[in-house]
Motif scaffolding. Structure first.
Motif, PDB file in Angstrom:
ATOM      1  N   ARG A 213       0.591  -1.625  -0.247  1.00  0.00           N
ATOM      2  CA  ARG A 213      -0.166  -0.258   0.004  1.00  0.00           C
ATOM      3  C   ARG A 213       0.821   1.547  -0.129  1.00  0.00           C
ATOM      4  O   ARG A 213       0.544   2.244  -0.307  1.00  0.00           O
ATOM      5  CB  ARG A 213      -0.690  -0.126   1.081  1.00  0.00           C
ATOM      6  CG  ARG A 213      -2.179   0.521   0.895  1.00  0.00           C
ATOM      7  CD  ARG A 213      -3.132   0.376   0.017  1.00  0.00           C
ATOM      8  NE  ARG A 213      -3.555  -0.080  -0.332  1.00  0.00           N
ATOM      9  CZ  ARG A 213      -5.408  -0.579   0.402  1.00  0.00           C
ATOM     10  NH1 ARG A 213      -5.731   0.804   0.792  1.00  0.00           N
ATOM     11  NH2 ARG A 213      -5.750  -1.441   0.261  1.00  0.00           N
ATOM     12  N   LEU A 214       2.040   1.383   0.976  1.00  0.00           N
ATOM     13  CA  LEU A 214       2.589   2.053   0.829  1.00  0.00           C
ATOM     14  C   LEU A 214       3.475   2.369  -0.582  1.00  0.00           C
ATOM     15  O   LEU A 214       3.381   3.464  -0.862  1.00  0.00           O
ATOM     16  CB  LEU A 214       4.258   1.719   1.721  1.00  0.00           C
ATOM     17  CG  LEU A 214       5.256   3.173   1.531  1.00  0.00           C
ATOM     18  CD1 LEU A 214       5.120   3.807   3.117  1.00  0.00           C
ATOM     19  CD2 LEU A 214       6.767   2.343   1.108  1.00  0.00           C
ATOM     20  N   MET A 215       3.602   1.839  -1.141  1.00  0.00           N
ATOM     21  CA  MET A 215       4.686   1.378  -3.226  1.00  0.00           C
ATOM     22  C   MET A 215       3.028   2.228  -3.791  1.00  0.00           C
ATOM     23  O   MET A 215       3.744   2.890  -4.565  1.00  0.00           O
ATOM     24  CB  MET A 215       4.687   0.459  -3.150  1.00  0.00           C
ATOM     25  CG  MET A 215       6.082   0.230  -2.550  1.00  0.00           C
ATOM     26  SD  MET A 215       6.566  -1.286  -3.415  1.00  0.00           S
ATOM     27  CE  MET A 215       6.217  -2.714  -2.152  1.00  0.00           C
ATOM     28  N   ASP A 216       2.094   1.362  -3.378  1.00  0.00           N
ATOM     29  CA  ASP A 216       1.020   2.648  -4.297  1.00  0.00           C
ATOM     30  C   ASP A 216       0.678   3.733  -3.682  1.00  0.00           C
ATOM     31  O   ASP A 216       0.533   4.573  -4.900  1.00  0.00           O
ATOM     32  CB  ASP A 216      -0.279   1.650  -3.771  1.00  0.00           C
ATOM     33  CG  ASP A 216      -0.460  -0.012  -4.914  1.00  0.00           C
ATOM     34  OD1 ASP A 216      -1.005  -0.979  -4.040  1.00  0.00           O
ATOM     35  OD2 ASP A 216       0.180  -0.601  -5.604  1.00  0.00           O
ATOM     36  N   HIS A 217       0.397   3.880  -3.084  1.00  0.00           N
ATOM     37  CA  HIS A 217       0.842   5.750  -2.900  1.00  0.00           C
ATOM     38  C   HIS A 217       1.731   6.059  -2.723  1.00  0.00           C
ATOM     39  O   HIS A 217       1.168   7.324  -3.442  1.00  0.00           O
ATOM     40  CB  HIS A 217       0.465   5.933  -0.630  1.00  0.00           C
ATOM     41  CG  HIS A 217      -0.768   5.519  -0.617  1.00  0.00           C
ATOM     42  ND1 HIS A 217      -2.260   6.461  -1.048  1.00  0.00           N
ATOM     43  CD2 HIS A 217      -1.084   5.027   0.566  1.00  0.00           C
ATOM     44  CE1 HIS A 217      -3.161   5.905  -0.032  1.00  0.00           C
ATOM     45  NE2 HIS A 217      -2.075   4.916   0.957  1.00  0.00           N
ATOM     46  N   LEU A 218       2.945   5.415  -2.582  1.00  0.00           N
ATOM     47  CA  LEU A 218       3.937   6.579  -3.240  1.00  0.00           C
ATOM     48  C   LEU A 218       3.940   6.377  -4.737  1.00  0.00           C
ATOM     49  O   LEU A 218       5.319   7.800  -5.344  1.00  0.00           O
ATOM     50  CB  LEU A 218       5.238   5.377  -3.331  1.00  0.00           C
ATOM     51  CG  LEU A 218       6.229   5.691  -3.312  1.00  0.00           C
ATOM     52  CD1 LEU A 218       6.678   7.697  -3.571  1.00  0.00           C
ATOM     53  CD2 LEU A 218       7.235   5.057  -3.374  1.00  0.00           C
ATOM     54  N   LYS A 219       3.446   5.460  -5.529  1.00  0.00           N
ATOM     55  CA  LYS A 219       3.414   6.182  -6.901  1.00  0.00           C
ATOM     56  C   LYS A 219       2.510   6.924  -7.431  1.00  0.00           C
ATOM     57  O   LYS A 219       2.710   7.302  -8.684  1.00  0.00           O
ATOM     58  CB  LYS A 219       3.444   3.995  -7.579  1.00  0.00           C
ATOM     59  CG  LYS A 219       2.729   3.807  -9.174  1.00  0.00           C
ATOM     60  CD  LYS A 219       2.780   3.345  -9.826  1.00  0.00           C
ATOM     61  CE  LYS A 219       2.112   3.011 -11.594  1.00  0.00           C
ATOM     62  NZ  LYS A 219       2.211   1.492 -11.706  1.00  0.00           N
ATOM     63  N   ALA A 220       1.415   6.485  -6.841  1.00  0.00           N
ATOM     64  CA  ALA A 220      -0.068   7.391  -7.264  1.00  0.00           C
ATOM     65  C   ALA A 220       0.571   8.682  -6.916  1.00  0.00           C
ATOM     66  O   ALA A 220       0.675   9.958  -7.120  1.00  0.00           O
ATOM     67  CB  ALA A 220      -1.165   7.687  -6.372  1.00  0.00           C
TER      68      ALA A 220
END
Lengths: 181, 776
Positions: free
Chosen positions: B475-482
């Motif tokens: 989830r962290l990486m998803d937020h980061l990517k967004a």
């Protein structure tokens, strides 16, 4: 710098990103400050917005120029198949799996001691989680997280442990942005 | 037209059916999402958009009887359910041997049933991705429809030439007409199936765009060919006529769009002036859309394209102009109208399935099915091969397979077949039967199997049992990517888009948008918080921050506590449910559900929290919170209720005041009380803060300044509050929660002669606040 950039992104993407850079740079001095980033509204409602902004700025500085901007973005370039067989002796490209993971690791590890302590984990957890979770629950989730990952018993997650935990996850795809190709 | 009495049975049935279990289940379904809200880590191509389930689940409290239904929209498109319902109704009507089932004729269909469906499609279309991909969409939808229509028509004509099938009386024109109506695709029905999988944005848009334009194009083609057929009956068709037909096609299409755009602008312009008559704003919107449709039809232009263009144009400006309630009304009413129309059409379809008016011809039907698939495949692969050469991000073969497979026919084809004039088409029944077969086949078989197909094409299998670590980090990486995607900005052929945006800003918005209108709650919240932060930054120059020591929460000795699997499981569930969702770039389109407000709640929470973090760290003298990690501990984390009851309430402050005084001697703390935390999000949110201040002259005793902030009101309370914070010794600001200003004044004066120093500003403070209070 040209060499680095050309190996990172294609020429047309550089042009586009440069125009984006200039459009963000309201002070028109060729560098971006944190306020420039904070003006992006979507970042304001991103739970990790501040940390992401922070990641652009090198240690202790308050301004980032285009080179630094591109450097950070280069982490998110998709990994291509032909790159996997590049020569091992050269410097590892910024968008390698290990460097991507390191980028994510740095989001947790603010004090740069190469460990994610319980407090750091709690901070990030709290940022990412809504208001319905009590502190105790969050604390136990953090404990459990560390417990799962920790192998050398120091009650913190080191980078190697971090990598190990995510070995099954397709990091290359999760942390790649298509148009940075 | 059927007799009124013939409607006696069907109409109540219809009402029943509107609320029938399948419909309810499909509506409720979208609400009650499957418990696991996990992003699957597979995708079709690297840039993907998560189309997460529409609502955040609160599954635990939902009755288990809906458990049965909750996987249905993932399994089959909603049109399946509607058709089944329609068939049931038809069976009932047929079984009861009712005289004549309700008939649909062309005026009902084209005047009443079709416009709402098209309007809804146009209104809820996500505009940015649409215009980014507009070249490909036009190329694909336009040419694809033409290729399909003529291909199917010609191949069927060749089949009809074979004497053995007994079809030789079906001539070329009739075949072409049949081809045009059978090529009308309704792939939106399958979009619901995509919700479970990752679909990349361009793919989503292609399907959506095709659905949008396809109806219009087939109807235009249909009308032209009907005109030809009528001509053919009485005279021969010459090549000039064919050229005229082509020209007409183009004029009709473009003219329709042009009309729609004009009407869109007119209605946007009118809504600029309707702030005092907001009750009729929805009426204006609907009326003008319908007017555009009628006007275009009167001039023999394409009404469907007109109404689509009108909706697209109108939406942007109208949404900003109308009041909040009108906006909600418009959305819901539009959804309702289109659902009603679609249900009616499907019921007609079901009714006519069960009946005696069929003519079954094996050859024709089988070959129709076969040719539909073949020609769709041909058109998909050929057209995309060409357009991929020009696209920056070409569509992969997997994407093309999915587009091919999503060629589900819908109510449009059936209606057009049903409305064929019998005089010109002696074999109309055969056409209707063939259409029905194709629809049933595609909707059921393709509709049900496309879900598994999509998941199968996402080749990488997910490991369902993700550990907590994985889930958190993913989830962290998803937020980061967004976040990084947002930094990079919108990606498009930006030149054209930027030009349009400039034009839009300079001229259109000035003309079409009302001045000084209330902005969306998120934007206004953001602005307010920004203002407050600016005020804070000024004030930190005045105030000196205290030595901020946080009593450490006792370091938990997190021993090796062995947790049982159920604990871990429940922990994971808690985490999954409560983590913030990643921002979606595209609206997920669901025909039967409107996007909920959870993203707004989430955004507000994040914004408030972030602003408080920033402010708190500024109070400590750091410009930004990243300097010291300890400072970034979230405020909530620091809420130590030293005698302060946690959730704030609106009763008089006497208790608070005394509470305050008694805690004066204790360690200063920042307390963040937010109504939002108690979950009453609908009400105005009040956040209160008690900020420690070192009193300057009279040393030693820290005084508390209750610092009211009201984040949901529009007033600019800056000046009032600013004065309130001037550091006078033992200064007590008045709490905003006081219902009457007088009470608080007395309170404060009772606390001593403290007020004497600054009566006027506080009264001003009062005054600035009491009008706000009344508004509560």
């Amino acid at each position: 710098m040209g060499l680095i950039l050309c190996s990172l992104v294609s020429h047309s993407q550089i042009t586009r990103l440069y125009s984006r850079f200039t459009s963000l740079d309201k002070g028109e001095n060729g560098t971006l400050s944190r306020e420039d980033f904070q003006r992006i509204p979507e970042l304001a409602i991103n739970p990790l917005g501040d940390r992401i902004i922070n990641a652009f700025f090198p240690e202790g500085e308050d301004q980032v120029n285009f080179r630094g901007f591109m450097r950070t973005l280069a982490h998110f370039r998709p990994i291509e198949d032909n790159e996997k067989s590049k020569d091992v002796n050269g410097p590892e490209p910024l968008n390698s799996r290990s460097n991507k993971l390191h980028f994510a690791f740095r989001l947790y590890d603010l004090d740069k001691d190469d460990k994610i302590s319980r407090d750091e984990l709690l901070q990030v957890l709290r940022m990412m989680v809504g208001v319905n979770i009590s502190d105790e629950q969050l604390g136990s989730i953090a404990d459990r997280t560390i417990q799962e990952a920790d192998q050398d018993g120091d009650s913190a997650i080191s980078f190697t442990e971090f990598v190990k935990v995510l070995e099954k996850v397709d990091v290359e795809q999760k942390m790649s942005i298509r148009f940075l190709h | 037209m059927s007799d009124i009495s013939d409607w006696a049975i069907p109409v109540p049935l219809l009402f029943l059916l509107e609320f029938s279990p399948p419909k309810i289940s499909s509506i409720l379904l979208s609400n009650y999402v499957s418990p696991s809200n996990p992003p699957t880590t597979c995708s079709i191509s690297t840039s993907h958009i998560k189309i997460l389930p529409a609502n955040r689940p609160a599954v635990a409290s939902k009755p288990t009887c809906f458990h049965l239904y909750h996987r249905l929209p993932g399994l089959m498109p909603e049109s399946c359910l509607l058709i089944i319902v329609g068939a049931l109704v038809g069976a009932i009507i047929f079984g009861t041997d009712h005289k004549s089932p309700p008939v649909m004729d062309s005026s009902i269909y084209f005047l009443y049933l079709l416009p709402p469906i098209v309007l809804e499609g146009g209104y809820f279309m996500p505009t940015r991705p649409f215009f980014e991909n507009i070249g490909s969409i036009l190329w694909w939808a336009g040419l694809g429809a033409l290729i399909n229509a003529f291909g199917i028509g010609l191949s069927l004509y060749l089949i009809c030439q074979i004497k053995a099938f007994g079809l030789s009386d079906v001539n070329l024109l009739q075949n072409l007409l049949f081809g045009s109506l059978i090529s009308a695709v309704d792939p939106v029905a399958v979009l619901a199936v995509f919700e479970e999988a990752h679909v990349n944005e361009p793919l989503y848009m292609m399907i959506f765009g095709e659905a949008l334009l396809n109806d219009g194009i087939s109807v235009v083609l249909y009308n032209i060919l009907i005109a030809f057929t009528k001509m053919h009956k009485f005279e021969d068709i010459e090549p000039v006529d064919i050229l005229a037909g082509c020209a007409r096609f183009i004029i009709v299409g473009v003219g329709g769009v042009f009309f729609g755009v004009i009407f869109g602008f007119i209605s946007a312009f009118i809504t600029r002036f309707t702030q005092n008559i907001s009750a009729i704003e929805p009426l204006i919107v609907f009326m003008f859309s319908y007017l555009s449709y009628l006007a275009a039809e009167t001039l023999y232009l394409s009404g469907i394209l007109a109404i689509t263009a009108c909706a697209v144009t109108m939406k942007k400006y109208v949404e900003e102009n109308v009041s909040q309630t009108s906006y909600t009304t418009i959305k819901y009413f539009m959804k309702m109208l289109s659902s009603v129309s679609e249900t009616l059409i499907f019921i007609f379809m079901g009714v006519s399935t069960i009946g005696k008016n069929h003519e079954w011809n094996w050859a024709f039907i089988c070959f129709t099915l076969v040719f539909c698939q073949i020609w769709r495949a041909i058109s998909v692969f050929a057209l995309f091969y060409v357009s991929n050469q020009f696209r920056t991000f070409p569509f992969s073969i997997k994407d093309q397979c999915i587009i091919f497979y999503s060629g589900v026919r819908g109510a449009g084809s059936f209606s057009l077949a049903f409305l064929l004039p019998l005089s010109l088409f002696p074999r109309k029944k055969m056409f209707v039967t063939a259409t029905l077969v194709v629809i049933y086949f595609t909707v059921f078989i393709q509709g049900i199997t496309i879900g598994p197909l999509v998941r199968y094409l996402d080749v990488k299998k997910t490991n369902k049992k993700e550990s907590i670590n994985e889930e958190l980090h993913i989830r962290l990486m998803d937020h980061l990517k967004a976040g990084i995607e947002d930094v990079c900005g919108q990606w498009s052929h930006y030149q054209v888009r930027d030009k349009f945006k400039k034009f839009d800003h300079r001229y259109l918005r000035k003309i079409l948008i009302r001045k000084n209108q209330p902005k969306s709650s998120i934007v206004s919240l953001y602005k307010k918080l920004e203002m407050k932060q600016a005020i804070e930054m000024v004030e930190t120059g005045i105030l000196s921050s205290t030595a901020f020591s946080v009593p450490q929460q006792a370091q938990r000795i997190h021993g090796t506590k062995r947790l049982s699997p159920e604990d871990v499981e429940s922990m994971r569930d808690i985490l999954t449910h409560n983590m913030y969702q990643v921002r979606q770039r595209t609206l997920s389109y669901n025909k039967y559900n409107l996007r909920p407000q959870t993203s707004e709640k989430q955004a507000k929470e994040i914004l408030i929290r972030r602003q408080n973090t920033l402010r708190e760290s500024m109070r400590k003298g750091h410009s930004l919170p990243w300097g010291k990690p300890a400072g970034t501990k979230n405020i909530r984390y620091l809420s130590f209720p030293y005698g302060h009851p946690q959730p704030a309430r609106r009763d008089p402050r006497a208790a608070d005041f005394t509470g305050n005084d008694s805690s004066d001697s204790e360690l200063p703390s920042i307390m963040f009380k937010a109504h939002s935390r108690t979950g009453t999000l609908q009400e105005r949110r009040l956040t209160h803060e008690i900020i420690p201040m070192k009193s300057l002259p009279s040393g030693g005793k820290p005084c508390h300044v209750r610092y009211p902030r009201n984040t949901s009101q529009e007033e600019h309370v800056g000046p009032g509050r600013r004065e309130a914070l001037r550091p006078k010794p033992l200064f007590h600001a008045v709490d905003e929660e006081f219902e009457s200003g007088e009470e608080s004044e007395e309170e404060s004066s009772a606390s001593g002669s403290r007020w004497s120093a600054e009566p006027r500003p506080s009264r001003q403070h009062h005054r600035s606040h009491s009008p706000l209070l009344q508004r509560k």
